[in-house]
Design a protein around this motif. Structure first.
Motif, PDB file in Angstrom:
ATOM      1  N   ALA A 105       1.622   0.026  10.355  1.00 18.61           N
ATOM      2  CA  ALA A 105       1.035   0.076   9.637  1.00 18.61           C
ATOM      3  C   ALA A 105      -0.152  -1.193   8.518  1.00 18.61           C
ATOM      4  N   ALA A 106       0.853  -2.333   9.599  1.00 19.24           N
ATOM      5  CA  ALA A 106       0.343  -3.543   9.695  1.00 19.24           C
ATOM      6  C   ALA A 106      -1.203  -3.502  11.090  1.00 19.24           C
ATOM      7  N   SER A 107      -0.440  -3.314  11.857  1.00 22.07           N
ATOM      8  CA  SER A 107      -1.662  -2.542  12.539  1.00 22.07           C
ATOM      9  C   SER A 107      -2.522  -2.147  12.457  1.00 22.07           C
ATOM     10  N   ALA A 108      -2.776  -0.335  11.965  1.00 18.73           N
ATOM     11  CA  ALA A 108      -3.355   0.060  11.233  1.00 18.73           C
ATOM     12  C   ALA A 108      -4.476  -0.724  10.112  1.00 18.73           C
ATOM     13  N   ILE A 109      -3.767  -1.604   9.238  1.00 20.26           N
ATOM     14  CA  ILE A 109      -4.529  -2.219   8.266  1.00 20.26           C
ATOM     15  C   ILE A 109      -5.494  -3.086   8.306  1.00 20.26           C
ATOM     16  N   ALA A 110      -4.870  -3.821   9.836  1.00 14.30           N
ATOM     17  CA  ALA A 110      -5.467  -5.524  10.549  1.00 14.30           C
ATOM     18  C   ALA A 110      -6.638  -4.881  11.373  1.00 14.30           C
ATOM     19  N   SER A 111      -7.022  -3.875  11.051  1.00 13.46           N
ATOM     20  CA  SER A 111      -8.327  -3.365  12.156  1.00 13.46           C
ATOM     21  C   SER A 111      -9.628  -3.362  11.291  1.00 13.46           C
ATOM     22  N   VAL A 112      -8.931  -3.391  10.474  1.00 11.09           N
ATOM     23  CA  VAL A 112     -10.310  -3.096   8.808  1.00 11.09           C
ATOM     24  C   VAL A 112     -10.619  -4.447   8.335  1.00 11.09           C
ATOM     25  N   LEU A 160      -3.622   4.938   4.099  1.00  5.26           N
ATOM     26  CA  LEU A 160      -3.869   3.907   4.838  1.00  5.26           C
ATOM     27  C   LEU A 160      -5.096   3.864   4.985  1.00  5.26           C
ATOM     28  N   SER A 161      -6.160   5.165   5.598  1.00  7.63           N
ATOM     29  CA  SER A 161      -7.609   5.027   5.492  1.00  7.63           C
ATOM     30  C   SER A 161      -8.505   5.161   4.137  1.00  7.63           C
ATOM     31  N   ASP A 162      -7.903   4.897   3.715  1.00  8.84           N
ATOM     32  CA  ASP A 162      -8.805   4.580   2.380  1.00  8.84           C
ATOM     33  C   ASP A 162      -9.675   3.133   2.580  1.00  8.84           C
ATOM     34  N   VAL A 163     -10.070   2.594   2.881  1.00 12.84           N
ATOM     35  CA  VAL A 163     -10.806   1.597   2.870  1.00 12.84           C
ATOM     36  C   VAL A 163     -10.992   0.719   1.627  1.00 12.84           C
ATOM     37  N   GLU A 164     -11.449   0.453   1.113  1.00 11.28           N
ATOM     38  CA  GLU A 164     -11.490   0.004  -0.105  1.00 11.28           C
ATOM     39  C   GLU A 164     -10.197   0.118  -0.889  1.00 11.28           C
ATOM     40  N   ALA A 165      -9.524   0.996  -1.408  1.00  6.32           N
ATOM     41  CA  ALA A 165      -8.509   1.148  -1.732  1.00  6.32           C
ATOM     42  C   ALA A 165      -7.257  -0.321  -0.885  1.00  6.32           C
ATOM     43  N   VAL A 166      -7.191  -0.109  -0.062  1.00  7.09           N
ATOM     44  CA  VAL A 166      -6.341  -1.069   1.195  1.00  7.09           C
ATOM     45  C   VAL A 166      -7.005  -1.984   0.560  1.00  7.09           C
ATOM     46  N   THR A 167      -8.590  -2.066   0.627  1.00  5.28           N
ATOM     47  CA  THR A 167      -8.387  -3.444   0.952  1.00  5.28           C
ATOM     48  C   THR A 167      -8.230  -4.492  -1.058  1.00  5.28           C
ATOM     49  N   ARG A 168      -8.603  -3.767  -1.808  1.00  7.25           N
ATOM     50  CA  ARG A 168      -8.238  -4.186  -3.360  1.00  7.25           C
ATOM     51  C   ARG A 168      -6.524  -4.433  -3.077  1.00  7.25           C
ATOM     52  N   CYS A 169      -6.089  -3.448  -2.028  1.00  2.45           N
ATOM     53  CA  CYS A 169      -4.640  -3.733  -2.653  1.00  2.45           C
ATOM     54  C   CYS A 169      -4.185  -4.940  -1.902  1.00  2.45           C
ATOM     55  N   ALA A 170      -4.482  -5.405  -0.684  1.00  7.18           N
ATOM     56  CA  ALA A 170      -4.948  -6.502   0.167  1.00  7.18           C
ATOM     57  C   ALA A 170      -5.542  -8.004  -0.684  1.00  7.18           C
ATOM     58  N   ARG A 171      -6.222  -7.371  -1.859  1.00  6.74           N
ATOM     59  CA  ARG A 171      -6.365  -8.853  -2.828  1.00  6.74           C
ATOM     60  C   ARG A 171      -5.933  -9.059  -4.016  1.00  6.74           C
ATOM     61  N   THR A 172      -5.016  -7.670  -4.208  1.00  7.83           N
ATOM     62  CA  THR A 172      -3.865  -8.306  -5.239  1.00  7.83           C
ATOM     63  C   THR A 172      -3.198  -8.169  -5.394  1.00  7.83           C
ATOM     64  N   ALA A 204       0.724  -1.742  -0.020  1.00  4.07           N
ATOM     65  CA  ALA A 204      -0.331   0.587  -0.002  1.00  4.07           C
ATOM     66  C   ALA A 204       0.957   1.209  -0.220  1.00  4.07           C
ATOM     67  N   GLY A 205       1.803   1.273   0.763  1.00  6.18           N
ATOM     68  CA  GLY A 205       2.730   2.428   1.035  1.00  6.18           C
ATOM     69  C   GLY A 205       3.454   2.177  -0.689  1.00  6.18           C
ATOM     70  N   MET A 206       3.852   1.078  -1.783  1.00  3.82           N
ATOM     71  CA  MET A 206       4.741   1.277  -2.868  1.00  3.82           C
ATOM     72  C   MET A 206       3.338   1.945  -3.250  1.00  3.82           C
ATOM     73  N   GLU A 207       2.329   1.566  -3.092  1.00  6.18           N
ATOM     74  CA  GLU A 207       1.327   2.472  -3.997  1.00  6.18           C
ATOM     75  C   GLU A 207       0.974   3.868  -3.700  1.00  6.18           C
ATOM     76  N   GLY A 208       1.837   4.249  -2.390  1.00  8.32           N
ATOM     77  CA  GLY A 208       1.574   5.962  -2.385  1.00  8.32           C
ATOM     78  C   GLY A 208      -0.117   5.486  -1.882  1.00  8.32           C
TER      79      GLY A 208
END
Length: 225
Positions: free
Chosen positions: A102-109, A56-68, A49-53
């Motif tokens: 970053a991991a801790s932040a997105i792990a709560s989504v 981290l509070s953009d749930v949709e973008a981070v979820t898409r990142c987790a899937r791909t 997510a960081g590499m894509e800029g």
């Protein structure tokens, strides 16, 4: 081929810096079982997510990142397991406190956790799996036959992380690390989704002041009494 649910699982949960990674790798090696470092998955998604800029509070973008995001573990006997993220060896970057935060932040989504659940379940293959994380025994593998929860004082964990990062040539302060660890503990324990807590049937092991061999022996005794 054995059904996944019949494959034995040893879950090793605990807070950041409790020694889970080191102990899990050694125990998996001794048992000849597969290894799942679930924390590295979250760190890898945070890193991608960081590499894509991404924000981290953009749930949709981070979820898409987790899937791909493509994540591979390359294990070598006697050497550190390398973590390959989207074709890049990100092992050292994933060890930083920035990646941990970053991991801790997105792990709560919830949608990110959901995206990573099936990936984690796929690691359950014969002859067995050692799963290292924060909610392995409570959420991902609640039916695991063997469960351990490792802990240690925040001061001890900060000391270990300090040594680990210094050895890698990174510039860190002990007091800063302890503050980050305490803040992360509080965040992980109080989050609504899969809070950090021992499974009711887990063996609690406080590793403060214990040597690695002693902890490994204690954990192995759970599987091979």
């Amino acid at each position: 081929m054995p059904h996944a649910s019949s494959v034995p699982v040893l879950t090793i949960d605990g807070p950041s810096g409790s020694g889970k990674g080191t102990i899990s790798a050694l125990v998996a090696q001794q048992l000849g079982w597969h290894l799942l470092d679930s924390g590295a998955l979250y760190r890898a998604v945070g890193y991608a997510a960081g590499m894509e800029g991404l924000d981290l509070s953009d749930v949709e973008a981070v979820t898409r990142c987790a899937r791909t995001t493509r994540i591979q573990f390359r294990a070598k006997k006697g050497a550190e397991t390398r973590v390959i993220v989207n074709g890049h060896d990100a092992t050292d970057e994933l060890r930083t406190e920035t990646a941990g935060a970053a991991a801790s932040a997105i792990a709560s989504v919830p949608s990110v956790r959901e995206a990573l659940v099936s990936l984690q379940l796929g690691f359950r293959k014969a002859p067995g799996l050692v799963a290292d994380g924060r909610d392995m025994g409570t959420v991902i593998f609640p039916d695991a036959a063997f469960k351990v929860f490792l802990t240690a004082s925040a001061a001890e964990r900060a000391k270990r992380r300090y040594k680990q990062l210094k050895d890698k040539g990174l510039s860190v302060t002990l007091s800063g690390l302890q503050r980050e660890i305490e803040a992360r503990d509080s965040r992980d324990a109080s989050r609504a989704v899969a809070p950090l807590k021992p499974a009711a049937d887990a063996l609690l092991v406080d590793t403060t002041g214990m040597g690695i061999d002693e902890v490994v022996a204690k954990v192995l005794a759970v599987v091979q009494p």
